[in-house]
Design a protein around this motif. Structure first.
Motif: not given
Length: 172
Positions: A28-54
């Motif tokens: 999205a224009a203001d955030a990135i969400a990363i969804d994945r499963r590791v060892a059967g556990v669902r994980m979601r990581l939401a990052l604001p765009i300002r956390a990225f360098r460019g």
């Protein structure tokens, strides 16, 4: 895939540590969400765009030849998101510029020596400049306490003395 038509986009990216070797990325224009499963556990990581360098452009060499890659660059390489890839510089340059405008982030170039160069010195309407040093390293720090180091100077450039009164209370 052009970003102009999408308020949010969903991408599937390779992730060697995830179950199935993939992760889903929502952009999205203001955030990135990363969804994945590791060892059967669902994980979601939401990052604001300002956390990225460019938004970076890199030339990548592999067994099939050279191609160009546009990524949303993060300090942690696991969180860097690939936005577009192309064989021609003419195809990728407009995508690179458009993604940088979409996210309001500076354009970066990544050389073959892995050295990052900032191409744009602006972040939306804000001009980027040199980082100002903090007050921690100033030479008089050892002579004054931390609180008094930030106190304003009094008349004639001197620091005004602080007096305390102690009240003595007797209950007899």
């Amino acid at each position: 895939m052009t970003h102009q038509a999408e308020a949010t986009a969903n991408l599937i990216a390779r992730d060697p540590r995830a179950d199935g070797g993939q992760r889903q990325i929502s952009i999205a224009a203001d955030a990135i969400a990363i969804d994945r499963r590791v060892a059967g556990v669902r994980m979601r990581l939401a990052l604001p765009i300002r956390a990225f360098r460019g938004v970076s452009l890199a030339m990548v060499e592999n067994a099939h030849g050279c191609f160009y890659r546009v990524t949303l660059d993060h300090r942690d390489p696991d969180l860097t998101v690939t936005l577009a890839e192309a064989r021609s510089e003419n195809e990728i340059a407009p995508e690179w510029k458009a993604w940088a405008q979409f996210f309001q982030l500076p354009r970066l170039t990544l050389g073959l020596d892995q050295k990052m160069t900032v191409l744009d010195r602006s972040l939306g309407e804000l001009a980027l400049g040199a980082v100002q040093p903090r007050k921690r390293g100033w030479p008089l720090k050892q002579r004054r306490s931390k609180i008094s180091a930030f106190r304003k100077a009094g008349p004639n450039g001197r620091v005004m003395a602080v007096f305390r009164e102690r009240e003595i209370v007797c209950y007899e």
